[in-house]
Write an enzyme that holds these catalytic residues in place. Structure first.
Site, PDB file in Angstrom:
ATOM      1  N   CYS A 108      93.329  96.175  37.934  1.00  0.00           N
ATOM      2  CA  CYS A 108      94.670  95.658  38.173  1.00  0.00           C
ATOM      3  C   CYS A 108      94.638  95.061  39.570  1.00  0.00           C
ATOM      4  O   CYS A 108      94.635  95.807  40.551  1.00  0.00           O
ATOM      5  CB  CYS A 108      95.718  96.770  38.087  1.00  0.00           C
TER       6      CYS A 108
ATOM      7  N   SER B 191      97.901  99.022  40.834  1.00  0.00           N
ATOM      8  CA  SER B 191      96.963 100.018  40.300  1.00  0.00           C
ATOM      9  C   SER B 191      97.351 100.399  38.877  1.00  0.00           C
ATOM     10  O   SER B 191      97.264 101.557  38.501  1.00  0.00           O
ATOM     11  CB  SER B 191      96.944 101.252  41.198  1.00  0.00           C
ATOM     12  N   CYS B 192      97.819  99.422  38.072  1.00  0.00           N
ATOM     13  CA  CYS B 192      98.174  99.708  36.677  1.00  0.00           C
ATOM     14  C   CYS B 192      96.974 100.323  35.968  1.00  0.00           C
ATOM     15  O   CYS B 192      95.853  99.840  36.079  1.00  0.00           O
ATOM     16  CB  CYS B 192      98.621  98.433  35.969  1.00  0.00           C
TER      17      CYS B 192
END
Lengths: 223, 99
Positions: free
Chosen positions: A128, A132-133
């Site tokens: 990501c 911080s997906c």
């Protein structure tokens, strides 16, 4: 560093007990020793208000944190191992991971997770770049390196070099697909079943599938 | 679902630099790629980020880019790809494909 001078006269006895009273390590800071950030303060204030208004209780928020901490990569590994032993399940997992996982009694959460299948010709890698997906409802908390600016910027720019630093060599004839998790999808890599695992049960297969293999920075192998 | 683009369509990402919470990475702005799939309709994060609970639903696509298009000096395989989730209002037909 003045109280911890490596050019000093004493030997620095790591691995043993430090018996030199003049050798002081600085104390590890406690959580409260650094000032709270604006967002930490906001979070505490909002939590307090929601509890005060009876929207949820202190016990409910504690229980939710406890629940999130029980979620880990083993759940992703369970899905992969089933896909390795059941072609029909593999097809369903790639087509619709939520309902496939439900067949195993697993709830993978409210955010769609796309399963990207490695093949002899294609290797998948997840990043990501914006934040911080990560499929937290399936795999739990991401590793710190996943959130680092270095990984986030380099995974799209030079994925082969990044993979090599993780000890993963991808041949020049294999295509790399980097998935930038920028919006409403989350990603899970479905690695290939390693050679030499014929006759191994599903539970033992699942143990070969690590968190890093589910992100795509490594490949499962017989240990 | 009404969508402007279909899987396989060539699209170009707008080269725009609006302020605020935008989920279109800079490195793909102005670049051309191919619609890999339609993900569905989701509330526009550019409005959601500012507390607008009635944010408009937008079609979300996955667009696949050649790594060499994104990075002209890319040293990996010429078949390597980066696939990015992009909202419809960030996409235009690829001018290179227009008749």
């Amino acid at each position: 560093m003045s109280d911890h001078d490596h050019t000093g006269e004493h030997e620095h006895g790591h691995g043993g007990y430090d018996v030199d009273p003049s050798h002081h390590h600085p104390p590890q800071p406690d959580l409260e020793d650094t000032p709270f950030s604006r967002h930490q303060l906001m979070q505490m204030a909002v939590t307090g208000l929601l509890i005060e208004k009876g929207i949820f209780s202190a016990d409910e928020i504690r229980a939710q944190i406890e629940h999130m901490d029980t979620i880990g990569p083993a759940r992703g590994a369970e899905l992969v191992a089933r896909a390795w032993v059941d072609d029909g399940f593999r097809t369903r997992l790639v087509a619709d991971s939520k309902s496939a996982a439900a067949e195993l009694g697993m709830d993978i959460g409210p955010i769609p997770i796309l399963v990207m299948e490695n093949t002899p010709d294609t290797h998948n890698l997840v990043v990501c770049t914006l934040c911080s997906c990560y499929p937290r409802f399936l795999l739990g908390i991401p590793p710190d390196w996943y959130k680092s600016r270095s990984y986030r910027s380099r995974a799209v720019r030079e994925p082969r070099e990044v993979l090599a630093e993780f000890g993963t060599e991808i041949g020049p004839d294999v295509t790399i697909r980097v998935h930038d998790s920028t919006a409403d999808m989350r990603y899970l890599v479905l690695p290939m079943r390693p050679a030499g695992t014929q006759g191994i049960g599903e539970e033992a297969l699942a143990k070969l599938v690590t968190r890093d293999a589910l992100i795509g920075v490594t490949l499962p192998r017989m240990t | 679902m009404q969508t402007r683009f279909a899987p396989g369509d060539r699209v170009r990402v707008h080269r725009r630099f609006p302020p605020g919470h935008v989920r279109t990475p800079w490195y793909c702005r102005g670049k051309s790629g191919e619609v890999e799939r339609i993900c569905g309709r989701f509330r526009n994060p550019e409005q959601l980020a500012y507390g607008n609970r009635d944010a408009a639903h937008e079609v979300l696509y996955r667009v696949s880019f050649s790594s060499r298009v994104l990075w002209p000096d890319y040293e990996g395989s010429e078949r390597d790809r980066v696939e990015i989730e992009l909202y419809e209002h960030w996409l235009a037909p690829d001018p290179g494909e227009m008749k």
